[in-house]
Enzyme design. Structure first.
Site, PDB file in Angstrom:
ATOM      1  N   GLY A   8       0.829  -1.212   0.000  1.00 33.21           N
ATOM      2  CA  GLY A   8       0.000   0.000   0.000  1.00 33.21           C
ATOM      3  C   GLY A   8       0.852   1.247   0.000  1.00 33.21           C
ATOM      4  O   GLY A   8       0.655   2.167   0.798  1.00 33.21           O
ATOM      5  N   TYR A 147     -13.077  -2.670  11.513  1.00 31.33           N
ATOM      6  CA  TYR A 147     -11.732  -2.093  11.328  1.00 31.33           C
ATOM      7  C   TYR A 147     -10.937  -2.239  12.630  1.00 31.33           C
ATOM      8  O   TYR A 147      -9.779  -2.673  12.618  1.00 31.33           O
ATOM      9  CB  TYR A 147     -11.854  -0.616  10.931  1.00 31.33           C
ATOM     10  CG  TYR A 147     -10.527   0.100  10.774  1.00 31.33           C
ATOM     11  CD1 TYR A 147      -9.794  -0.015   9.590  1.00 31.33           C
ATOM     12  CD2 TYR A 147      -9.998   0.875  11.809  1.00 31.33           C
ATOM     13  CE1 TYR A 147      -8.565   0.634   9.454  1.00 31.33           C
ATOM     14  CE2 TYR A 147      -8.784   1.519  11.675  1.00 31.33           C
ATOM     15  CZ  TYR A 147      -8.071   1.402  10.485  1.00 31.33           C
ATOM     16  OH  TYR A 147      -6.855   2.031  10.358  1.00 31.33           O
ATOM     17  N   ALA A 149     -11.357  -4.392  14.982  1.00 31.80           N
ATOM     18  CA  ALA A 149     -11.056  -5.818  15.189  1.00 31.80           C
ATOM     19  C   ALA A 149      -9.874  -6.244  14.310  1.00 31.80           C
ATOM     20  O   ALA A 149      -8.986  -6.980  14.759  1.00 31.80           O
ATOM     21  CB  ALA A 149     -12.288  -6.663  14.873  1.00 31.80           C
ATOM     22  N   ILE A 180      -4.094  10.399  11.296  1.00 36.18           N
ATOM     23  CA  ILE A 180      -3.014  10.849  10.415  1.00 36.18           C
ATOM     24  C   ILE A 180      -3.622  11.479   9.156  1.00 36.18           C
ATOM     25  O   ILE A 180      -4.619  10.979   8.621  1.00 36.18           O
ATOM     26  CB  ILE A 180      -2.095   9.655  10.031  1.00 36.18           C
ATOM     27  CG1 ILE A 180      -1.603   8.904  11.288  1.00 36.18           C
ATOM     28  CG2 ILE A 180      -0.915  10.121   9.162  1.00 36.18           C
ATOM     29  CD1 ILE A 180      -0.770   9.715  12.268  1.00 36.18           C
TER      30      ILE A 180
HETATM   31  P1  NAP Z   1      -4.494   5.628   2.368  1.00 39.57           P
HETATM   32  O1  NAP Z   1      -3.907   6.975   2.232  1.00 39.57           O
HETATM   33  O2  NAP Z   1      -5.948   5.414   2.129  1.00 39.57           O
HETATM   34  O3  NAP Z   1      -3.636   4.601   1.473  1.00 39.57           O
HETATM   35  C1  NAP Z   1      -3.976   3.245   1.461  1.00 39.57           C
HETATM   36  C2  NAP Z   1      -2.954   2.491   0.648  1.00 39.57           C
HETATM   37  O4  NAP Z   1      -3.284   1.095   0.720  1.00 39.57           O
HETATM   38  C3  NAP Z   1      -2.964   2.887  -0.820  1.00 39.57           C
HETATM   39  O5  NAP Z   1      -1.643   2.946  -1.288  1.00 39.57           O
HETATM   40  C4  NAP Z   1      -3.714   1.742  -1.484  1.00 39.57           C
HETATM   41  O6  NAP Z   1      -3.241   1.461  -2.800  1.00 39.57           O
HETATM   42  C5  NAP Z   1      -3.333   0.585  -0.591  1.00 39.57           C
HETATM   43  N1  NAP Z   1      -4.258  -0.557  -0.662  1.00 39.57           N
HETATM   44  C6  NAP Z   1      -5.555  -0.586  -0.319  1.00 39.57           C
HETATM   45  N2  NAP Z   1      -6.056  -1.815  -0.534  1.00 39.57           N
HETATM   46  C7  NAP Z   1      -5.041  -2.566  -1.025  1.00 39.57           C
HETATM   47  C8  NAP Z   1      -4.930  -3.911  -1.431  1.00 39.57           C
HETATM   48  N3  NAP Z   1      -5.979  -4.760  -1.374  1.00 39.57           N
HETATM   49  N4  NAP Z   1      -3.741  -4.361  -1.891  1.00 39.57           N
HETATM   50  C9  NAP Z   1      -2.668  -3.520  -1.945  1.00 39.57           C
HETATM   51  N5  NAP Z   1      -2.707  -2.231  -1.582  1.00 39.57           N
HETATM   52  C10 NAP Z   1      -3.902  -1.765  -1.126  1.00 39.57           C
HETATM   53  O7  NAP Z   1      -4.266   5.058   3.859  1.00 39.57           O
HETATM   54  P2  NAP Z   1      -3.189   5.447   4.983  1.00 39.57           P
HETATM   55  O8  NAP Z   1      -3.831   6.417   5.885  1.00 39.57           O
HETATM   56  O9  NAP Z   1      -1.883   5.745   4.386  1.00 39.57           O
HETATM   57  O10 NAP Z   1      -3.154   4.054   5.751  1.00 39.57           O
HETATM   58  C11 NAP Z   1      -2.031   3.195   5.726  1.00 39.57           C
HETATM   59  C12 NAP Z   1      -2.153   2.226   6.886  1.00 39.57           C
HETATM   60  O11 NAP Z   1      -2.169   2.962   8.113  1.00 39.57           O
HETATM   61  C13 NAP Z   1      -3.449   1.410   6.871  1.00 39.57           C
HETATM   62  O12 NAP Z   1      -3.188   0.095   7.318  1.00 39.57           O
HETATM   63  C14 NAP Z   1      -4.324   2.125   7.873  1.00 39.57           C
HETATM   64  O13 NAP Z   1      -5.295   1.283   8.423  1.00 39.57           O
HETATM   65  C15 NAP Z   1      -3.292   2.571   8.888  1.00 39.57           C
HETATM   66  N6  NAP Z   1      -3.728   3.682   9.724  1.00 39.57           N
HETATM   67  C16 NAP Z   1      -4.053   4.892   9.174  1.00 39.57           C
HETATM   68  C17 NAP Z   1      -4.459   5.913  10.011  1.00 39.57           C
HETATM   69  C18 NAP Z   1      -4.856   7.275   9.489  1.00 39.57           C
HETATM   70  O14 NAP Z   1      -5.385   8.081  10.297  1.00 39.57           O
HETATM   71  N7  NAP Z   1      -4.609   7.604   8.239  1.00 39.57           N
HETATM   72  C19 NAP Z   1      -4.565   5.699  11.407  1.00 39.57           C
HETATM   73  C20 NAP Z   1      -4.230   4.465  11.911  1.00 39.57           C
HETATM   74  C21 NAP Z   1      -3.806   3.464  11.068  1.00 39.57           C
HETATM   75  P3  NAP Z   1      -3.986   1.893  -4.176  1.00 39.57           P
HETATM   76  O15 NAP Z   1      -4.408   3.328  -4.048  1.00 39.57           O
HETATM   77  O16 NAP Z   1      -2.912   1.684  -5.194  1.00 39.57           O
HETATM   78  O17 NAP Z   1      -5.140   0.948  -4.351  1.00 39.57           O
END
Ligand code: NAP
Length: 239
Positions: A8, A147, A149, A180
């Protein structure tokens, strides 16, 4: 040169982590699913980086990705299990399809990637796995029940796996981000965001860079005696 696979990595935290790891001297495999242009532009901006399309919830695609890394670069040294999706809504209204999507990408995706990266690490008797959890996996969030869980599962997976593979020289740790500033939170309206900020002692949301700097630390020798831990990167927010 050590090889890091970041899942991702086309957007958000994974994008920032790829930059940080590349700057730290690692070759980076930028995994993506839909955002090919963004992934390619990132790879073009880094030295020793390439992109690989794979849905982390599809075991065959995951196996192919790690086969590619093994054949081309001699295996995976660092795995960042970052790919994830959120689903906001009342738990009882979630369909089977919606439930499976969150669990399959967030939890099984990390499990599949780890399964196919581990043989290289065990062979080398060295490796680093960094899982991205969430503050909601620690304390739970209303209307993000599945989520939460999935992320609690990531924390448990981290603890258990660290006990199983530590003897092979492999460290497994987790980062638990708070709120974030990424696309994942784009759908939150300004009132919700403002309420969230009030619950954060630092009174602001975090940046992807503030998470990726901890990913860089966990990927480095500076964290050589950390194993099985979850590091909260949340501005002090625990509800
Ligand atoms: P984001 O900006 O929505 O980016 C999500 C990334 O995951 C994208 O690059 C997307 O790729 C990729 N992705 C989604 N489904 C996928 C799949 N089936 N196979 C491969 N890649 C996939 O999210 P983020 O905020 O950076 O989140 C990154 C991680 O941090 C996640 O695990 C999220 O749960 C965790 N997190 C985020 C926050 C927050 O507040 N942002 C807080 C706590 C935890 P494509 O666009 O190429 O599909």
């Amino acid at each position: 040169m050590k090889t890091a696979v970041v899942t991702g990595a086309s957007r958000g935290i994974g994008y920032s982590a790829s930059k940080a790891l590349s700057e730290a001297g690692y070759r980076v495999i930028i995994n993506y699913l839909h955002s090919e242009n963004k992934a390619q532009a990132l790879a073009d901006s880094l030295s020793n980086a390439c992109i690989f399309k794979a849905d982390v919830s599809d075991e065959d695609e995951v196996r192919e990705m790690f086969d590619f890394v093994r054949k081309r670069f001699g295996g995976t040294d660092i795995l960042v299990n970052n790919a994830g999706v959120s689903h906001i809504g009342v738990f009882q209204l979630m369909s089977d399809k919606e439930i499976n999507r969150v669990l399959d990408i967030n939890l099984k995706g990390a499990i599949f990637c780890t399964k196919y990266a581990l043989p290289d690490m065990i062979k080398k008797q060295s490796g680093i796995i960094i899982n991205i959890g969430s503050v909601w996996g620690e304390v739970g969030a209303s209307c993000e029940v599945v989520y939460s869980a999935s992320k609690a599962g990531i924390i448990g997976f981290t603890k258990a796996l660290s006990k199983e593979v530590g003897m092979s020289g492999i460290r497994v740790n987790c980062i638990s981000p708070g709120v974030i500033d990424t696309d994942m939170n784009k759908s939150l309206d300004s009132e919700v965001l403002s309420d969230l900020k009030q619950d954060i002692p630092l009174k602001r949301i975090g940046s992807a860079k503030e998470v990726s700097s901890v990913i860089k630390f966990l990927a480095s020798e500076d964290s050589s005696y950390l194993n099985g831990v979850t590091i909260s990167v949340n501005g002090g927010m625990i509800m």
